[in-house]
Design an enzyme around this catalytic site. Structure first.
Site, PDB file in Angstrom:
ATOM      1  CD  GLU A 128       1.012  68.574 109.086  1.00  0.00           C
ATOM      2  OE1 GLU A 128       1.897  67.753 109.341  1.00  0.00           O
ATOM      3  OE2 GLU A 128       0.965  69.698 109.639  1.00  0.00           O
ATOM      4  CG  HIS A 160       7.700  74.860 113.275  1.00  0.00           C
ATOM      5  ND1 HIS A 160       7.909  73.869 114.187  1.00  0.00           N
ATOM      6  CD2 HIS A 160       6.804  74.365 112.380  1.00  0.00           C
ATOM      7  CE1 HIS A 160       7.161  72.814 113.885  1.00  0.00           C
ATOM      8  NE2 HIS A 160       6.489  73.083 112.780  1.00  0.00           N
TER       9      HIS A 160
END
Lengths: 749, 110
Positions: A376, A474
């Site tokens: 992140e 992803h």
């Protein structure tokens, strides 16, 4: 005429008095909450810098009476600017926070900054005794044990201060404090000031006690940022940096950049206004800075906050230590974790400013494993660097980069974990969220070949989050992930295109340096995978030179994942032995580069007993002689320059192992041989630890005599003399160096 | 030429009136989302609003404009129903595969 003079004199006195007593309004740049000037810049008013003029000015400017004095605590001069710091006193008692800084140039005051406390009348005789006041303070602290109760700490203090009477036992000092420090009405109070150091729980602060009624007026922490111990959810006990606040510790670390802060979102989620409202976030706190599993491994999964805090600290450290980057923006960007986002939220995200972590649900555990945190924050890095458009191929590269940073942060902070599995600790029913080493085996299968199995069309018409994950960001990130894995670790096989590949890994550190340079220098918002190939090759050339092994493997790893062609074999490489023993002397050479002006070799450092790594000769040339040192896998590198420009870089991995006991074969075993290259006659430690006899010259001739004086072995201009076949016994070695010097050495074989 | 200009102005006004009219029908959470998004620098991916028919009801999907983006599903009454996206790509909207896409409501085209 006389009358006129009087009038003029009165006028001048009036003018000078008004100038002296008060500055012009425009010279007051800011005021405090009570309207008192706190920053005055004198552009027109003239006041000299001497003590009397300064004190008189301050007293008049701030309407202070004759009981107020100023003491100069510090005076400095820099670049013709004189500065003095003045501490305010009332009837000889120090006024806390009553400090003024005055700066001047050419003996004329230029600026006045600070705060003064205006006291008309104050009784300076306390009603309370010092001991009684201390009792109030200790009642407030309420610690189990204090520093003065620990003999070891007391002894250390005496030792450090070289004072036999030194102690942590609090001594009260009478001071004057503004009771309403932040209000718009000043209220001077006589107070005792105590420095109280407790060790259980740990804290240290100045306590101000009203000297007349025992009220605690102010607690000013001395020990602000301290290391605590955290029983994390996924990484065991770790040291974290916290902040002491009002007697409790909270997850705030101001020692890294502009800070790392971890908040409890208290299950806040997107609200009826369409926004994520985190205004109700609070601190996680602990009373003794030992954040135990008993306290935090609870049904709320509060220990996830400890992972988030530690993980963000480790991510910050990784980028600073390995890439010299101060947080994601290079300027200390404050990293803010929000834990307990939503209710049973099985997710984590970078929201453009901060990190959001859910507690997990039936599929996921709390989303705060170290690699997820690195991932992140990695998005934050990308936002501040290449800012890849988060869709299609550029979005997949963005995702891959975040996985790479998550893996590298994990490897740096917790090398015992599986570096190339992403989110393995947060999965309740699977062993990974993504596998960088085998993308096909990810929780949701990813491709390992560009356009191969599981590849999603990156040019889907409408990048849509729920229909196609912004055209497969992803999923297609598997290409970036597998490329990095192959580059770092190596691997061979056949990809989905039917192409065989065989990549030699260059190691995680070098691979990460190449990625970092490409991402921060060359990638842009629309970088595609084919662009990424060329740009990482470019980055590898910057770091390791053109035609380097690193460059070759960058391109080779891209070929393995179906991008680009098989690169041509490198034409330059280091030649020399790859298996060494401590003390072994070896020669390494580089086939020459055109236009090379300098060859800079780097060898490992470290010793095995008295055998240490050393370059005996040849630095700056294409051939060096080295002596091997400590045991282990090491790297010998050579950077080739043309002037100041790097035109190449090569490295060779060498393995130094324990020398075999007894005699050796001569070749790799220094026990049985004599390396005459620079005049060192040895065997290593177990043979003769004091064998070093000369350095940095050549032998012309070596003759070995037995104990009777008979010549039994002779060599001329040789790199090595093998004495392995000689019978056991005592021998004399006589060596003639190239400079004519004769060395003799007795050895026992 | 004059006539053409009048027609153009009229058409422009009509289109914009219609747009305003459409926007005024949007739930407050969607309008707030759009306003808040536009008050900040554009992110990546683009913030978007989609309209779906989900479990017999009209819903709005708000995609936020950051990496590992979250998409939140709102009812017409601005109730948060479920969400998907993020690092895990988890979709906690039950039976979302049967949701019927109606239209794109808004894309941050800045």
């Amino acid at each position: 005429m006389k009358t006129k003079n009087y009038i003029l004199l009165i006028f001048l006195v009036f003018i000078s008095n008004s100038v002296f007593s008060q500055v012009k309004e425009k010279e007051i740049l800011s005021r405090n909450q009570i309207g008192q000037p706190k920053f005055i810049k004198l552009n027109e008013t003239k006041i000299t810098f001497d003590k009397k003029s300064t004190d008189d000015f301050l007293k008049k400017q701030f309407s202070l009476n004759e009981n107020v004095t100023f003491k100069n605590t510090n005076e400095t001069s820099f670049n013709q600017i004189q500065t003095k710091k003045l501490q305010q006193y009332y009837k000889g008692i120090k006024i806390e926070f009553g400090q003024i800084t005055v700066s001047a140039k050419n003996n004329q005051i230029k600026t006045i900054t600070g705060n003064v406390l205006n006291i008309k009348e104050l009784n300076i005789n306390p009603s309370l005794s010092e001991q009684n006041a201390l009792g109030y303070a200790l009642q407030k602290v309420n610690a189990i044990k204090y520093a003065w109760e620990n003999q070891a700490m007391e002894n250390l203090l005496k030792e450090e201060t070289e004072e036999n009477n030194a102690t942590y036992y609090p001594i009260g000092k009478l001071v004057i404090l503004d009771k309403n420090l932040y209000d718009d009405i000043q209220e001077p109070v006589l107070a005792y000031k105590f420095d109280i150091y407790s060790i259980n729980p740990i804290s240290r602060a100045n306590y101000y006690v009203d000297a007349n009624n025992g009220e605690i007026l102010l607690v000013d922490a001395i020990l602000k940022h301290v290391e605590g111990t955290a029983a994390t959810r996924y990484s065991g006990n770790r040291t974290i940096e916290t902040e002491l606040n009002s007697g409790n510790f909270r997850l705030r670390d101001y020692t890294r950049g502009n800070g790392i802060l971890t908040y409890n979102a208290n299950h806040a989620f997107f609200d009826a206004n369409g926004s994520l409202n985190l205004n109700g976030a609070t601190d996680f706190t602990d009373n003794n800075n030992n954040w135990t599993a008993t306290e935090f491994n609870n049904a709320n999964r509060d220990n996830a906050a400890l992972d988030a805090h530690w993980g963000a600290e480790m991510t910050y450290d990784y980028f600073l230590q390995n890439h010299n980057r101060n947080s994601i923006d290079g300027s200390g960007y404050q990293l803010r974790n929000y834990v307990h986002v939503g209710t049973n939220w099985g997710n984590a995200a970078w929201d453009g400013q901060r990190m959001l972590y859910g507690d997990g649900n039936f599929t996921f555990n709390a989303l705060t494993s170290i690699d997820v945190i690195g991932h992140e924050i990695g998005h934050g890095l990308d936002q501040n660097t290449s800012n890849l458009l988060y869709e299609r191929e550029s979005g997949a590269i963005d995702e891959g980069l975040s996985d790479i940073w998550g893996a590298m942060v994990e490897f740096s902070a917790a090398p015992e974990k599986d570096t190339y599995l992403v989110g393995e600790e947060i999965m309740l029913n699977a062993n990974n969220l993504r596998s960088m080493s085998n993308p096909n085996a990810s929780f949701v299968a990813q491709p390992d070949t560009y356009g191969g199995n599981f590849w999603q069309d990156p040019n889907c018409n409408n990048p849509n989050p729920n229909q196609n994950d912004n055209c497969g960001v992803h999923t297609n990130s598997g290409i970036m992930n597998y490329w990095f894995f192959l580059l770092a670790e190596g691997g061979s096989g056949v990809n989905d295109n039917g192409d065989s590949y065989n990549v030699a890994g260059i190691g995680k550190t070098k691979a990460a340096k190449i990625v970092y340079r490409a991402q921060t220098i060359y990638f842009n918002s629309l970088t595609t995978y084919h662009d990424a190939r060329d740009l990482t090759v470019n980055a590898s050339q910057d770091l390791y030179g053109k035609d380097s092994v690193e460059e070759y493997n960058v391109a080779n790893a891209w070929y393995a994942v179906g991008i680009g062609t098989l690169p041509q074999t490198v034409t330059h490489y280091i030649q020399g032995p790859t298996q060494l023993t401590p003390g072994y002397r070896a020669t390494y050479s580089m086939n020459p580069y055109e236009n090379a002006t300098n060859y800079v070799w780097t060898i490992p450092s470290g010793c095995y007993y008295n055998y240490c790594w050393n370059i005996n000769y040849g630095q700056g040339t294409k051939r060096i002689s080295i002596a091997a040192g400590n045991i282990g896998v090491h790297e010998i590198t050579c950077v080739i320059y043309n002037g100041n420009t790097i035109i190449g870089s090569q490295y060779l991995i060498v393995n130094v192992q324990n020398p075999p006991s007894g005699g050796g074969s001569g070749g790799d075993d220094p026990c049985g041989g004599i390396d005459p290259i620079d005049g060192v006659i040895y065997p290593p430690v177990e043979c003769d630890p004091n064998a070093l006899v000369a350095q940095k010259t050549y032998f012309k001739q070596i003759v070995v005599y037995d104990f009777t004086g008979k010549s039994v072995l002779k060599t001329q201009n040789s790199d090595y003399l093998d004495i392995n076949h000689l019978a056991s016994g005592i021998y004399i070695i006589k060596a003639e160096l190239s400079n004519g010097e004769i060395l003799t050495k007795k050895i026992m074989k | 030429m004059k006539k053409l200009l009048i027609v153009c102005i009229f058409s422009f006004l009509l289109i914009n009136c219609n747009k305003d009219d459409e926007n005024s029908k949007l739930p407050s959470c969607v309008k707030n989302f759009i306003d808040e998004t536009l008050s900040n620098p554009a992110g990546s991916p683009r913030a978007k609003v989609y309209k779906y028919l989900y479990q017999t009801k009209i819903v709005f999907v708000l995609q936020y404009d950051h990496s590992d983006p979250i998409s939140v599903v709102y009812s017409e009454d601005c109730e948060v129903l479920c969400d998907f996206g993020g690092i895990t790509q988890e979709n906690n909207c039950e039976d979302w595969q049967n949701a019927e896409f109606i239209e794109n409501i808004w894309v941050d085209v800045r």
